[in-house]
Scaffold this active site. Structure first.
Site, short mmCIF file in Angstrom:
data_model
loop_
_atom_site.label_atom_id
_atom_site.label_comp_id
_atom_site.label_asym_id
_atom_site.label_seq_id
_atom_site.Cartn_x
_atom_site.Cartn_y
_atom_site.Cartn_z
CB SER A 226 -0.95 -0.05 1.20
OG SER A 226 -2.00 0.86 1.07
CG ASP A 453 -6.41 -3.09 -3.70
OD1 ASP A 453 -7.09 -2.47 -2.86
OD2 ASP A 453 -5.18 -3.28 -3.58
CG HIS A 480 -5.49 -2.70 0.45
ND1 HIS A 480 -4.98 -2.17 -0.71
CD2 HIS A 480 -4.87 -2.05 1.48
CE1 HIS A 480 -4.10 -1.23 -0.40
NE2 HIS A 480 -4.00 -1.16 0.91
#
Length: 512
Positions: A226, A453, A480
């Site tokens: 991320s 995602d 995610h």
């Protein structure tokens, strides 16, 4: 390795917990002074206790130490910061390759907890056998010192209860911006502008290079999730010749502005709601109605009364529109939480707000005892220096209008607001911004992007892979980040790459 994304889906804006790519010249090389330092490895008890997600110290082999770095890399003889580091040595020293350094995202998530998690979850894995598993708490976060601190817990509760973002009248905008200025002043008073000015990804990437050197690695082996993909990109820009291997999972598009990311994130939330409504409609007692086409107005009719009449909760607080929108925005993107969302919306219809307040608390980092995760402050500070802010009221109004159009479920019906948020009123200038990375000499790295995602859309991974001339691995699932989370195809490809540097074929995809 990730914790829940912290949404700030109040009435007028969705603040995405993602940072901007780093801009600027190559870093001044501090490795000679700082990178050769001998780390004093010892007990991890104090380090793991500093993390909100307290973990066992990754077994008896875990070691922790502080890494010294300059607070301002342009002034290496000035004040220093201390970076908390945890490592679990490779279980097979004879076949050890080096260190695998992790960043779990955020910004604001402590890497010590991520390394401990991985070491506990997979102690016999090939990676644990061949690599020291290393996590670090980025400057200002977790066990690192100085730490970023801003509002006391009682102030956070009071601000959420006031829900000032919901009032878009001129007087309401003035009150909201006054609150933002007061919050920023509290950060300055508690932390100092010198720390806030050097909290961003540009400086963390330079810390990462000092850590690489102190660990004794000629080149960096890195896994970033991320926001960790943004940090990895920043490192690759500044030190492309010092990268051995890099997996960037759940990518941020480095060329996308913070405003465009906020709009894209709002669209993801709306898409999640639309999918939820279609799933809910055939079920008895669906709180958004039996016709998915009409679900948005039904939902708005359910939440908008909270603007004037917040609902009571069992702990004597009140569920506002802002907190309800935060809880819904976080839940709709995860189908596993749709049953809880249904229960929460039914509860609102019955006149109480406990379930959605509990979800909003998770997003805000509030524990059941009323204390807040202090790293929320650091994450906010990173966001505010990693991107050029929206400082013009007209631009703020236009952005709010775009967000409302992208996600009608977040629209409180009172019209777009020109109010500037904390970053728009931040006391130090940004150190980064959207651009296309320039990475001469960077070896081919691996970008992992998930088709479904809900946080970092798949096209962002495609864009990052293109910008870095990286190999793209597509995961055909809906979550995610996915690396080292038990998906055999992804883990097999990623492990092989980290160990042997062998990349998968172009266009490869792993099924869900």
């Amino acid at each position: 390795m990730t914790r829940p994304i912290r949404w700030a889906a109040a009435a007028m804006v969705v603040a995405v917990g993602l940072a901007a790519v780093i801009v600027g010249a190559r870093s001044v090389d501090q490795a000679d002074r700082f990178g050769g330092q001998q780390l004093a490895w010892g007990s991890c008890a104090a380090f793991t206790a500093a993390a909100v997600d307290v973990r066992p110290p990754a077994g008896p082999d875990a070691q922790c130490a502080y890494l010294r770095v300059p607070l301002d890399h342009a002034a290496p003889d000035g004040p220093e910061a201390r970076i908390g580091v945890l490592r679990v040595p490779a279980s097979d020293p004879g076949s050890r390759i080096g260190s695998l350094v992790l960043n779990p995202g955020g910004p604001g998530l402590p890497g010590i907890a991520a390394a401990a998690d991985l070491a506990v979850a997979a102690p016999a894995s090939e990676l644990a056998r061949r690599f020291d598993i290393v996590g670090f708490d980025p400057r200002g976060i977790g066990s690192s010192r100085p730490a970023v601190r801003c509002q006391p817990d009682r102030v956070r509760d009071a601000e959420r209860a006031a829900d000032r973002a919901a009032d878009t009248s001129p007087a309401g905008v003035a009150r909201f911006e006054a609150q933002q200025r007061a919050d920023n002043a509290a950060c300055v008073a508690s932390t100092g502008t010198d720390v806030l000015a050097h909290i961003g990804s540009r400086d963390v990437a330079r810390d990462l290079d000092i850590l690489r050197s102190a660990l004794g690695d000629e080149k960096l082996t890195y896994l970033g999730d991320s926001y960790g993909t943004r940090l990895g990109t920043a490192y690759a820009e500044q030190f492309p010749d010092r990268v051995r291997a890099m997996i960037l999972d759940g990518a941020i598009d480095p060329g996308q502005s913070a405003a465009d990311r906020a709009v894209a994130q709002a669209a993801q939330i709306q898409a999640g709601f639309d999918a939820y409504a279609a799933d809910c409609a055939p079920r008895p007692g669906c709180p958004v109605g039996r016709d998915p086409v009409l679900a948005v107005p039904v939902f708005q009719a359910l939440l908008r009364p909270l603007l004037d009449h917040p609902l009571p909760t069992a702990d004597s607080r009140a569920l506002t529109f802002g907190d309800a929108a935060t809880g819904v925005g976080d839940a709709v993107v995860d189908p596993a939480r749709w049953p809880d969302l249904t229960d929460g919306l039914r509860e609102i219809a019955s006149g109480t707000g406990d379930l959605l307040m509990q979800q909003a608390d998770v997003v805000a980092g509030r524990a059941p005892d009323g204390t807040y995760d202090p790293d929320v402050d650091a994450g906010q500070a990173v966001l505010c220096v990693d991107d050029p802010p929206t400082t013009d009221p007209a631009a703020a109004r236009a952005l709010d209008a775009r967000i409302r159009a992208a996600a009608p479920i977040l629209d409180n019906g009172r019209g777009p607001s020109p109010a500037r948020d904390r970053c728009g009123l931040w006391p130090v200038p940004p150190t980064g911004g959207p651009h296309r990375p320039v990475v001469p000499g960077l070896p081919r790295v691996l970008v992992v992007s998930t088709v479904g995602d809900p946080i970092t859309p798949y096209p962002a991974g495609v864009a990052l892979a293109g910008a870095l001339d990286a190999r793209l691995l597509t995961y055909e699932g809906a979550q995610h980040t996915v690396s080292l989370q038990g998906v055999d195809c992804v883990d097999r490809i990623g492990t092989a790459y980290l160990i042997s540097l062998g990349l998968p074929a172009d266009g490869i995809a792993c099924p869900a």
